[in-house]
Design an enzyme around this catalytic site. Structure first.
Site, mmCIF file in Angstrom:
data_model
loop_
_atom_site.group_PDB
_atom_site.id
_atom_site.type_symbol
_atom_site.label_atom_id
_atom_site.label_comp_id
_atom_site.label_asym_id
_atom_site.label_seq_id
_atom_site.Cartn_x
_atom_site.Cartn_y
_atom_site.Cartn_z
ATOM 1 N N CYS A 193 2.576 68.645 70.939
ATOM 2 C CA CYS A 193 1.431 68.779 70.039
ATOM 3 C C CYS A 193 0.593 67.510 70.020
ATOM 4 O O CYS A 193 -0.621 67.567 69.818
ATOM 5 C CB CYS A 193 1.892 69.134 68.627
ATOM 6 S SG CYS A 193 3.099 67.981 67.923
ATOM 7 N N HIS A 211 4.261 66.944 63.041
ATOM 8 C CA HIS A 211 3.454 67.848 63.861
ATOM 9 C C HIS A 211 2.010 67.366 63.832
ATOM 10 O O HIS A 211 1.518 66.889 62.806
ATOM 11 C CB HIS A 211 3.553 69.274 63.310
ATOM 12 C CG HIS A 211 2.781 70.281 64.093
ATOM 13 N ND1 HIS A 211 2.996 70.504 65.432
ATOM 14 C CD2 HIS A 211 1.775 71.133 63.727
ATOM 15 C CE1 HIS A 211 2.181 71.454 65.857
ATOM 16 N NE2 HIS A 211 1.426 71.844 64.831
#
Length: 711
Positions: A281, A635
């Site tokens: 990510c 994230h």
């Protein structure tokens, strides 16, 4: 963290050898797509987020009664029935083996053995492209195609529903009447054109032959060029059909008919998701941001180093390894109606007929990746060119960036593997490698590189060097004599410290407001140097160079001010601080930022005098956001402004959604990107005229007026 020495449910565990946890591409919640606090059920293949995120793993336990789960990144084991962390293993040592395998996958080091010699199915792989083999690539390519096709089908069905509703409204009926009249007008224009062609042909046939054979031959060759379609004249049925349409009307309708035949993009260019290939990510967020920076994107859409790279490499190394052609490393379109399935795909010299370059009505999209290339043949500039072509082609809703990840592993070894990484560090390393590659391009066998290509490389290098490049004025003032010493320092981003009130642990810290303007003011404030440590040139000027007298040390203060503004301003908010010896924790306070930023208060006086007021105004272009509480976990997502559609997009790996400016301003920003509204030379366009005039949209035939977006 409380733990249990023995859990009876672990003893009943039987772990499958091909568990889905061994696939890094599944290290995200199947429900919300986050990569923060990911728990894998050890009784089935389910992967979901923990109870401090959206509780999807807990919901899975409540529905399936599967008690044991493992945290993918930290590799803790938790039993929901015992409601505690556990330390013991089952009789066959599955948990120990699973942890060893996960560590090997993250580090891409498969030199590991077990006491019993038992290994999981994927343990024997030794190549660093473990999950980049042909089978996995082909599977994900099909998934990307199906995802895009499914999205396209949903959009068509929704369009039909709204079209039916629109046709029932007064505006819709009026639009239908206009379209019907336009059809009649087009039919009349076509009929009139056919009549004129028939008349011209009839006149040419009645012309007497010329006396000169040479002129007669020329006349015959001239008449051959005009091959009208013979249509028998029909008697007009009504006076309305006898009406002759004007020439301007002919041209207007002809343009309308030509434009109606152009293909509309499947998705808005730039609204293409990037699949998470296993804790990637951080890379996906950075690539989305760079592709949405207009000047950066246009440069790499124009420049492709693959053509000369193969020539120089083969001529220089004489290696038996053949560098893959451009079609081996880019996204292509293969013929869909090809009857011979065993034949090799057609080769094209460029992207103009591929997925990224043009519109092929009967082609199947396919992603082809390089096969074990040597590191000296890999080009990050080429991978950016290829990826940007695909992302801005308007054809894909989802793409798996295998080739880009493979190149990063080879050229930036610190990011090799599937461990979680920092987006700021990756961005700095990526830009450094790109700059180095462009600088060394012209020095490698320049005679083999065309002059136009060398000129283009030089222009792109100039853009890459200057797009983020700014200058700081470091001014040290001696408090004894008030003498000022100035030093110019380059910068490519500004790392902003949080105010002192956020540097200590406290319960009310998060409730205290903080703004990016306050952090910029702290960055440019005057700082007193501790003690008498400054060697002032003015105070020591009277002391002889070889004098035995000691150097005079004085107290001083230091201040940093911006003396040259970059075209794209990167603000890195230093959210992670050291807590103890080896622990880095996150400052989770929200930092307020505006869509428009005025940098005038943070510049030195010389800049204030030399620049116009418009040069200090910056517009927000992108935001990289970090979700999570720690440095080694979490994230990354990105908010990007799409200039093609005129809206903001939230890029969460494969899931993209339209958002408002209010949603963007509520994000917990980690990196902010601001674009200068007017440059120092007074231009609003940052792209050099040479690149701007010659650049083409990756999908020239696409109608970019469509604002459809992934839902």
């Amino acid at each position: 963290m409380l733990t249990m020495d023995k859990c009876k449910h672990i003893g009943q565990l039987r772990l499958a050898q091909d568990h889905s946890i061994l696939n890094p591409q599944k290290w995200h919640c199947v429900d919300c797509n986050t990569t923060e606090s990911i728990w894998a059920c050890l009784s089935c293949s389910h992967v979901a987020c923990g109870r401090y995120i959206e509780e999807h793993a807990l919901k899975h336990f409540q529905e399936s009664s599967h008690p044991v789960a493992l945290e993918v990144n930290e590799m803790y084991v938790f039993c929901y029935l015992c409601d505690d962390y556990v330390l013991n293993d089952n009789a066959t040592g599955d948990l120990k083996l699973l942890r060893s395998m996960l560590s090997a996958i993250k580090s891409q080091n498969y030199q590991c053995t077990t006491r019993s010699g038992r290994v999981l199915r994927s343990m024997g792989t030794s190549d660093d492209t473990y999950y980049l083999h042909d089978g996995t690539q082909s599977l994900l390519q099909n998934e990307d195609q199906m995802y895009t096709a499914l999205w396209h089908r949903r959009r068509i069905l929704m369009s039909k529903i709204f079209r039916t509703w629109f046709e029932q409204s007064p505006t819709g009926r009026k639009r239908q009447e206009e379209q019907f009249q336009e059809k009649i007008a087009k039919r009349e224009v076509k009929k009139r054109r056919q009549e004129l062609e028939y008349q011209v042909k009839a006149e040419l046939e009645t012309i007497h032959p010329r006396k000169s054979l040479r002129l007669q031959g020329l006349a015959q060759s001239t008449t051959v060029e005009i091959v009208p379609v013979q249509v028998p004249l029909q008697t007009p049925a009504s006076p309305a059909k006898d009406k002759v349409v004007s020439t301007s009307e002919d041209v207007r309708l002809k343009k309308a008919s030509d434009s109606s035949g152009k293909r509309r993009p499947i998705v808005t260019p730039g609204v293409t998701g990037l699949r998470n290939l296993g804790n990637t990510c951080y890379m996906n967020s950075v690539l989305q941001v760079l592709s949405h920076l207009l000047i950066f994107r246009q440069c790499f859409l124009k420049l492709d180093l693959n053509q000369w790279l193969a020539v120089t490499a083969s001529d220089k190394t004489r290696s038996p390894y053949k560098h893959p052609s451009i079609t081996d490393t880019v996204y292509q379109m293969n013929e869909c109606q090809e009857t011979d399935t065993g034949s090799a795909p057609s080769r094209h010299p460029s992207l103009s007929l591929g997925l990224s370059g043009g519109a092929s009505k009967s082609r199947k999209m396919e992603l082809i990746q390089p096969r074990e290339p040597s590191s000296q043949y890999i080009s990050l500039c080429h991978e950016l060119h290829t990826l940007f072509q695909v992302m801005w082609s308007g054809k894909w809703a989802l793409v798996s960036p295998f080739a880009m990840l493979h190149s990063v592993w080879r050229l930036i070894p610190a990011f090799r593997g599937y461990a979680q990484q920092d987006a700021q560090e990756f961005l700095c390393e990526l830009l450094d490698k790109i700059q180095h590659e462009l600088e060394t391009t012209g020095t490698r066998l320049p005679a083999l590189i065309p002059t136009s290509q060398r000129k283009l490389i030089k222009q792109v290098l100039n853009v890459v060097n200057n797009i983020f490049h700014g200058q700081l004025l470091s001014q040290v003032t001696c408090l004894a004599c008030d003498n000022k010493s100035n030093t110019i320092e380059p910068f490519w981003d500004l790392s902003l410290e949080f105010p002192e009130r956020y540097q200590c642990n406290g319960k009310d810290i998060a409730s205290q407001p903080c703004r990016v303007t306050e952090m910029l003011a702290k960055f440019t404030e005057t700082e007193a140097l501790e003690g008498k440590i400054y060697v002032c040139d003015h105070c020591n000027s009277k002391r002889r160079r070889f004098s035995s007298k000691s150097v005079v040390l004085t107290e001083a203060q230091k201040q940093l001010m911006i003396c040259h503004l970059p075209q794209v301003l990167r603000l890195h908010l230093k959210r992670f601080r050291w807590s103890g010896r080896n622990n880095r924790e996150k400052i989770g306070v929200h930092v307020g930022f505006e869509e428009i930023l005025n940098m005038e208060p943070y510049c030195c006086r010389e800049s204030l005098k030399s620049l116009r007021p418009e040069c200090f105004i910056y517009d927000l272009s992108a935001v990289v956001m970090h979700h999570g509480k720690g440095f080694g976990s979490g994230h990354y997502t990105a908010y990007c402004y799409n200039s093609e559609g005129g809206f903001w997009v939230h890029c969460n790996d494969s899931k993209l959604s339209m958002c408002t400016m209010d949603e963007v301003c509520k994000a917990q920003a980690y990196i902010l990107f601001y674009t200068q509204r007017v440059t120092e030379n007074g231009h609003s366009k940052l792209l050099p005229p040479e690149l701007l005039s010659g650049s083409q949209h990756p999908n020239e035939e696409a109608d970019t007026s469509s604002n459809e977006i992934l839902s």
